[in-house]
Design a protein around this motif. Structure first.
Motif, PDB file in Angstrom:
ATOM      1  N   THR A  85      54.184 -84.774 -23.570  1.00 30.99           N
ATOM      2  CA  THR A  85      54.216 -83.358 -23.232  1.00 30.99           C
ATOM      3  C   THR A  85      53.164 -83.047 -22.172  1.00 30.99           C
ATOM      4  N   LEU A 113      62.660 -83.934 -25.848  1.00 30.44           N
ATOM      5  CA  LEU A 113      61.627 -83.038 -25.329  1.00 30.44           C
ATOM      6  C   LEU A 113      62.097 -81.588 -25.388  1.00 30.44           C
ATOM      7  N   ALA A 209      57.245 -80.415 -20.659  1.00 28.46           N
ATOM      8  CA  ALA A 209      57.594 -80.253 -22.069  1.00 28.46           C
ATOM      9  C   ALA A 209      56.413 -79.721 -22.866  1.00 28.46           C
ATOM     10  N   GLU A 211      56.866 -79.697 -26.538  1.00 27.17           N
ATOM     11  CA  GLU A 211      56.977 -80.415 -27.802  1.00 27.17           C
ATOM     12  C   GLU A 211      57.810 -81.665 -27.581  1.00 27.17           C
TER      13      GLU A 211
END
Length: 551
Positions: A85, A113, A209, A211
Motif C-alpha cells: 500500500t 488492493l 492503494a 488496503e
C-alpha cells in the motif's frame, strides 16, 4: 523568535512543495544542522538567560526526536500485503521487508488492493523489486462485485532483471476501487516482491492503494526488532552494520540489506522466523568484531542487546572423494537452524571462508550437482581460526567427471531449430546451455522451461553469444509424438507459443547415458571453448552474458 523558528523549521521539513513528516525517512542530518543554527540565531541577549536556555533545550529535544523517532505499533508488518500500500518506498532491488513477498508453494499467487475512491484507470504501474516478470493477469471489480480480467499476457519486465516497473495500458469501461494482481509461480523461482501498485487516470493522476490482502506471505512470520549494540564494557557503539542476512562474493561478508546503528547504538531491523527462531548479526565496518542476536517468536517485544567480540574465521574446501578433486559451483552457507541461513558465500568456489561472531551454527552447502549437506558448527570465543579442512560432498548424477573438461559427444535422431548433423564443436565460440527435460516432468514444463523462455527473450541483444538447447529424454521417439504431448502444455503453460530455442531428440538414450543424466530437469553449461562449467546453470549463463553486455 516565533517567526524565525517557523521559517527555519519549514526549511527543515519541506522538500520542494511536499511536506515531509518527522519520521525515520526524514533527512536527520539536515534537521540537525538547521536546528543547531536556529539556536545560534535565537540570541536574546544576556538579560534573557532563562528564555534562551529553555529555547535551546526545546530545539535540541526536537533534534533527538527527529533522529531517533519513536517506533509505534502502527508500523506495517514486514513483507506483509500492507507493504504494497502507499507509494513506493523500497530503496533497491532485493528481499526488502518494505515490500510484499509471496510464498514459494507451487501455486499461483495474488495480491488484492483497495483504493480510496473509484476511478476509471487508463494504466496500472506495478513496482516489482525482486524476481520480476511473473505478472500474468490483472483483474478489477465492478461496483456489484463482479471480477473482470482487464489485462492478461506476458509481463513486460524481463525475468533476468533484478527489479522493474510493469506499466500496462488498460481499456476499462467502468470505475473501480479494487484491483487484483495475479502472479504465475511457474515463471519464476523464489519469492516475488511487489512494493506498490499505482492506478493512473486519464489526466495522469496516480492513486495508491490504502488496503491490501494476499494469497500468502513469505516469510509467514516476521516482525520488527529493536536493539542496541554495545561493547564488552556495555558502552553503545555507533555506525555498526546490522542485518539478518549477509553474503560474500569477495574477501568479506556484506549485509544484504544494510542497517546502521545510530549514535547511541540503537537499530531497528526486520527479522524473519523459521521454526519459531530468527537472528540478527552485527559487525563493525572493519569486520574485526561482531555479535549475534537470537530472537524467538515468543520473545517479548523489548529492546535487545548485541555485545560485540572478536570474530572467528571458519574455512575449508569442498571436495568429492569419488572424483578426488575440489568441487566447484557450490554455495556455502551458515545457518542458525536447518535451512535457516544467516550468511552465504556466493563465489561458487571449492574453498569457503566466513568471519563470524562466536556461537553455535550449522554449516551447509547446496548446488545443482550435489546432495543436500548440513553439519553443526561451534565457534568458540577462544578460537581465532577454525579450519575444517576437506569437507566431503556427495554428488548427484554421473556427469561430474566432465567438470572443466570437454563435453562428451551427443547423438541426435531428430532436430528442430538446428541441423540434425550439428556437433557441439560446431557451436564453439558460444555459451551453450543444455537443458535435459521431458514432457512428463512437471518442474521441467512448468518451471525451468518457462524461465528459460524469458531468459532467451530478455537476452536478445547478445543472442549471437549463446544458445539454449532443450534436449528431450528418450520417451519422445519423434516430433510427431512430442508435439501431441506438448499441445496442452503450450496452451496452458507457455502462453500459446512453442519453445523459441532448438529442441533435440535422441530416441536411443545414448546422449542421456553419456552425459550421466539421472535427474530432470538438469542444466549443463558449456563455455565457448567447449568445456563443461562446474555447477553451471541458467543463472551462471545470465551472469556471464551480462558481463558481456556491460563490456
Amino acid at each position: 523568535m516565533e517567526m524565525v523558528f517557523i521559517h527555519r523549521m519549514n526549511r527543515c521539513c519541506r522538500r520542494g512543495n511536499h511536506f515531509v513528516p518527522f519520521s525515520a525517512h526524514s533527512n536527520t542530518a539536515l534537521v540537525s544542522e538547521e536546528v543547531k543554527s536556529l539556536s545560534s540565531e535565537l540570541n536574546l541577549g544576556t538579560e534573557n538567560h532563562e528564555v534562551k536556555y529553555l529555547t535551546i533545550i526545546f530545539t535540541w529535544s526536537l533534534v533527538f526526536l527527529f533522529q531517533y523517532p519513536i517506533m509505534g505499533d502502527n508500523r506495517k508488518p514486514p513483507w506483509s500485503p500492507a507493504q504494497a500500500t502507499g507509494q513506493p518506498d523500497t530503496p533497491d532491488a532485493g528481499v526488502f521487508p518494505t515490500a510484499w513477498s509471496c510464498t514459494v508453494d507451487e501455486q499461483d499467487e495474488w495480491l488484492l488492493l483497495q483504493y480510496e475512491k473509484p476511478i476509471t484507470p487508463k494504466k496500472i504501474k506495478i513496482y516489482q523489486v525482486h524476481n520480476p516478470g511473473a505478472i500474468n493477469r490483472v483483474s478489477m471489480f465492478k461496483e456489484n462485485g463482479e471480477e473482470v480480467v482487464v489485462w492478461s499476457g506476458v509481463d513486460p519486465i524481463s525475468i533476468v532483471n533484478k527489479s522493474g516497473i510493469s506499466e500496462l495500458d488498460l481499456e476499462v469501461p467502468f470505475e473501480t476501487s479494487r484491483v487484483k494482481i495475479h502472479i504465475d509461480w511457474q515463471s519464476h523461482s523464489g519469492n516475488h516482491l511487489i512494493d506498490a501498485v499505482g492506478l493512473v487516470d486519464i489526466l495522469g493522476n496516480t492513486y495508491w492503494a490504502i488496503e491490501a490482502e494476499a494469497s500468502s506471505t513469505s516469510p509467514e512470520s516476521g516482525r520488527w526488532v529493536t536493539g542496541q549494540v554495545i561493547d564488552v564494557k556495555d558502552n553503545p557503539i555507533p555506525e555498526v552494520l546490522v542485518s539478518r542476512f549477509w553474503e560474500t562474493t569477495g574477501d568479506r561478508l556484506e549485509p544484504v540489506i544494510e542497517n546502521k546503528t545510530d549514535r547511541i547504538g540503537k537499530f531497528t531491523v526486520a527479522v524473519a522466523f523459521r521454526n519459531e527462531i530468527g537472528a540478527v548479526i552485527a559487525m563493525d565496518k572493519e569486520r574485526e568484531t561482531g555479535g549475534i542476536l537470537i530472537v524467538r517468536k515468543t520473545d517479548e517485544d523489548t529492546t535487545k542487546a548485541i555485545r560485540l567480540s572478536q570474530l572467528v574465521e571458519v574455512k575449508g574446501t569442498f571436495v568429492n572423494k569419488e572424483l578426488d578433486e575440489p568441487l566447484q559451483g557450490v554455495t556455502a552457507y551458515i545457518g542458525i537452524a536447518s535451512l535457516h541461513a544467516v550468511a552465504q558465500d556466493r563465489r561458487l568456489q571449492s574453498q569457503f571462508s566466513f568471519r563470524l561472531p562466536p556461537g553455535e551454527y550449522l554449516i551447509g552447502a547446496y548446488g545443482q550437482h550435489i546432495e543436500f549437506f548440513e553439519r553443526p558448527l561451534n565457534l568458540l570465543p577462544s578460537t581465532s581460526v577454525l579450519d575444517l579442512g576437506k569437507v566431503n560432498l556427495q554428488t548427484r548424477g554421473n556427469y561430474k567427471p566432465y567438470f572443466g573438461k570437454m563435453a562428451p559427444f551427443w547423438k541426435i535422431t531428430e532436430a528442430r531449430g538446428l541441423d540434425q548433423q550439428v556437433k557441439l564443436s560446431d557451436l564453439r565460440g558460444k555459451w551453450i546451455l543444455l537443458e535435459f527435460w521431458g514432457y512428463w516432468c512437471g518442474p521441467c514444463v512448468g518451471r525451468s522451461l518457462p524461465k528459460l523462455i524469458k531468459i532467451y527473450q530478455g537476452l536478445e541483444k547478445v543472442r549471437d553469444k549463446f544458445e539454449i538447447i532443450a534436449f528431450h529424454d528418450p520417451r519422445a521417439k519423434n516430433f510427431k509424438e512430442l508435439d501431441q504431448k506438448l499441445e496442452p502444455i503450450i496452451s496452458n503453460k507457455w502462453g500459446g507459443k512453442p519453445l523459441p530455442f532448438p529442441i533435440l531428440l535422441d530416441s536411443t538414450g545414448t546422449t542421456i547415458e553419456r552425459f550421466g543424466i539421472t535427474v530432470f530437469p538438469t542444466s549443463i553449461l558449456i563455455d565457448p571453448e567447449g568445456k563443461v562449467v562446474p555447477g553451471g546453470d541458467e543463472s551462471k549463463l545470465v551472469e556471464m552474458l551480462q558481463t558481456i553486455k556491460s563490456d
